[in-house]
Design a protein around this motif. Sequence first.
Motif, PDB file in Angstrom:
ATOM      1  N   UNK A   7       0.869  -1.179   0.000  1.00 24.03           N
ATOM      2  CA  UNK A   7       0.000   0.000   0.000  1.00 24.03           C
ATOM      3  C   UNK A   7       0.905   1.228   0.000  1.00 24.03           C
ATOM      4  N   UNK A   8       0.920   1.948  -1.103  1.00 16.05           N
ATOM      5  CA  UNK A   8       1.783   3.115  -1.233  1.00 16.05           C
ATOM      6  C   UNK A   8       0.941   4.379  -1.143  1.00 16.05           C
TER       7      UNK A   8
ATOM      8  N   UNK B 237       3.823   9.097   4.647  1.00 21.70           N
ATOM      9  CA  UNK B 237       4.562  10.200   5.267  1.00 21.70           C
ATOM     10  C   UNK B 237       3.781  10.759   6.444  1.00 21.70           C
ATOM     11  N   UNK B 238       2.614  10.197   6.708  1.00 14.27           N
ATOM     12  CA  UNK B 238       1.770  10.621   7.826  1.00 14.27           C
ATOM     13  C   UNK B 238       2.164   9.814   9.060  1.00 14.27           C
TER      14      UNK B 238
ATOM     15  N   UNK C 130       1.245   9.931  12.222  1.00 15.12           N
ATOM     16  CA  UNK C 130       0.132   9.438  13.039  1.00 15.12           C
ATOM     17  C   UNK C 130      -0.468   8.179  12.424  1.00 15.12           C
ATOM     18  N   UNK C 131      -0.610   8.193  11.108  1.00 14.26           N
ATOM     19  CA  UNK C 131      -1.127   7.041  10.377  1.00 14.26           C
ATOM     20  C   UNK C 131      -0.223   5.828  10.588  1.00 14.26           C
ATOM     21  N   UNK C 132       1.071   6.008  10.471  1.00 11.34           N
ATOM     22  CA  UNK C 132       2.018   4.908  10.653  1.00 11.34           C
ATOM     23  C   UNK C 132       1.959   4.357  12.071  1.00 11.34           C
ATOM     24  N   UNK C 133       1.939   5.243  13.057  1.00 12.50           N
ATOM     25  CA  UNK C 133       1.908   4.805  14.454  1.00 12.50           C
ATOM     26  C   UNK C 133       0.628   4.027  14.772  1.00 12.50           C
ATOM     27  N   UNK C 134      -0.469   4.405  14.149  1.00 13.13           N
ATOM     28  CA  UNK C 134      -1.750   3.762  14.431  1.00 13.13           C
ATOM     29  C   UNK C 134      -1.929   2.425  13.704  1.00 13.13           C
TER      30      UNK C 134
ATOM     31  N   UNK D 141       8.882  11.907  13.957  1.00 17.16           N
ATOM     32  CA  UNK D 141       7.665  11.323  14.528  1.00 17.16           C
ATOM     33  C   UNK D 141       6.841  12.303  15.349  1.00 17.16           C
ATOM     34  N   UNK D 142       6.905  13.566  15.051  1.00 19.45           N
ATOM     35  CA  UNK D 142       6.028  14.515  15.721  1.00 19.45           C
ATOM     36  C   UNK D 142       6.717  15.825  16.035  1.00 19.45           C
TER      37      UNK D 142
END
Length: 193
Positions: free
Chosen positions: A3-4, A38-39, A41-45, A80-81
């Motif tokens: 998923x890119x 590149x999001x 929050x998306x990656x962490x979730x 990461x933030x």
Amino acid sequence: MLLDEPFGALDAKVRKDLRRWIRKLHDEIQVTSVFVTHDQEEALEVADRIVVINKGRVEQVGTPDEVYDNPRNPFVFQFLGDANLFHSRTEDNNNLKPRIDQVDKDKAISQIFVRPHDVEVSKLPIDASIRTIIRDIRSAGALIRLELERTDTLERVDATVSRSDFRKQDVAAGHQVYIRLKNAKVFQDDYVI
């Protein structure tokens, strides 16, 4: 499954719903997936494991909690933030950030990072605090974002506090407040971003 940037062109609410759906789908079908985003929050979730890459080089691999709570270097911390950066030497440490447990007292340090939500704000001086002036206040739903200016160095410090905590302080732009930094991460000067 590859998923890119699958949610790149979607609005925030749809993205949030799809993150939940993709996480549930992944758990049900149990197929190896690579989710490029590149999001942060998306990656962490969504992720079980995160690979942070900088200019084609792997900076850190780990679970979302490992990478967020124990970043290997300044690049990972900042990637990461939001982050406040302080420059200091060991002898200045108590003036900058009391109780930095990670500091090796024999070494000079140059970079101390702390996230805005780890900046404790008080109208009254608190133990080993830094005096600041509120330069800007922005409401962001349940959170209040403060732009502060240190009175000693004039450096900017960003803080994020809950709406209820902010109301208890009864402060406004131009007021003096004191901050204490929690959960600071210290990095030696040998790393260049």
